[in-house]
Design a protein around this motif. Sequence first.
Motif, PDB file in Angstrom:
ATOM      1  N   LEU B  61       0.833  -1.200   0.000  1.00  0.00           N
ATOM      2  CA  LEU B  61       0.000   0.000   0.000  1.00  0.00           C
ATOM      3  C   LEU B  61       0.868   1.250   0.000  1.00  0.00           C
ATOM      4  O   LEU B  61       1.868   1.329   0.708  1.00  0.00           O
ATOM      5  CB  LEU B  61      -0.906   0.036   1.228  1.00  0.00           C
ATOM      6  N   LEU B  74      -4.855   6.135  -2.772  1.00  0.00           N
ATOM      7  CA  LEU B  74      -4.408   4.847  -2.255  1.00  0.00           C
ATOM      8  C   LEU B  74      -4.003   3.999  -3.445  1.00  0.00           C
ATOM      9  O   LEU B  74      -4.803   3.772  -4.354  1.00  0.00           O
ATOM     10  CB  LEU B  74      -5.517   4.149  -1.477  1.00  0.00           C
ATOM     11  N   ILE B  76      -2.564   0.290  -4.528  1.00  0.00           N
ATOM     12  CA  ILE B  76      -2.295  -1.098  -4.163  1.00  0.00           C
ATOM     13  C   ILE B  76      -1.482  -1.695  -5.307  1.00  0.00           C
ATOM     14  O   ILE B  76      -1.956  -1.773  -6.437  1.00  0.00           O
ATOM     15  CB  ILE B  76      -3.588  -1.906  -3.961  1.00  0.00           C
ATOM     16  N   ASP B  83      -7.504  -9.016  -2.620  1.00  0.00           N
ATOM     17  CA  ASP B  83      -7.682  -7.570  -2.425  1.00  0.00           C
ATOM     18  C   ASP B  83      -9.081  -7.120  -2.825  1.00  0.00           C
ATOM     19  O   ASP B  83      -9.445  -5.961  -2.595  1.00  0.00           O
ATOM     20  CB  ASP B  83      -6.649  -6.795  -3.251  1.00  0.00           C
TER      21      ASP B  83
END
Lengths: 114, 111
Positions: B61, B74, B76, B83
Motif C-alpha cells: 500500500l 491509495l 495497491i 484484495d
Amino acid sequence: NAGVTQTPKFQVLKTGQSMTLQCAQDMNHEYMSWYRQDPGMGLRLIHYSVGAGITDQGEVPNGYNVSRSTTEDFPLRLLSAAPSQTSVYFCASSNAGNRNSPLHFGNGTRLTVT
Amino acid sequence: SQQGEEDPQALSIQEGENATMNCSYKTSINNLQWYRQNSGRGLVHLILIRSNEREKHSGRLRVTLDTSKKSSSLLITASRAADTASYFCATALTGANNLFFGTGTRLTVIP
C-alpha cells in the motif's frame, strides 16, 4: 481477544417496534460510536461517546438513543422503528486519547424494518 | 453531507496490476485514514496519514496526501484476488472527535 462484538447479526422488525442493538468491546477503548451504512451513502455517524457517562449526536441521530454506563458497552436503541431505518449498523471503538488512533469495527447488524 | 468522496466508484483489474483509488474531502483535517471492507464484514483499518505527511507506505500500500488540493490516493501494487473489497477513506477533522467516511470504491481483482 474478541475486539468489538455486535449482536444480533440480523434482525427484522415491524414498523413501530423497538429494539436495542448491542455493542461490546474488550480493548478498554474510551471512544465508541455507531454508524449506519446504506448503499451509495457510505457510513454515516449516528451517535458517539468519548467515555462512560458521555454521549453526543452525530450526523443522523434522529430516531436513535444511546447510553454509556460502562466503558465496555454502548447499546443503540430504536424507539419506534421506521422503514427508513433499514440499514446495516456498525459499532466502532478507538483510543479516544489519541486522535490518530484507528477505529476498530464490529461485523455489523443487518436490520430490516417492514 | 459526506466529507469524503472516493473515485472511481468501482474498479475492475487483472491480478498483478496496480489499483489506484482517490479521495477528495472538504475541510481541514488532522489525519486521513483508509479502510477496507470485505463483503458482509466490518471495516478494517489499513493506513493512516497525518496532515503534515505527504506519503506513507505499508507493504503493498502507498498513500499520498495533498492538503492543498484536499485529496488523497491509495495505491495497491501487484494486486491479488484477495484484495477484492470496498475501500473507504475517512477524515479526522481538525478539532473534532469523529471520523467521516466517504462513499467507497468497490475493487474487483480478477484472477
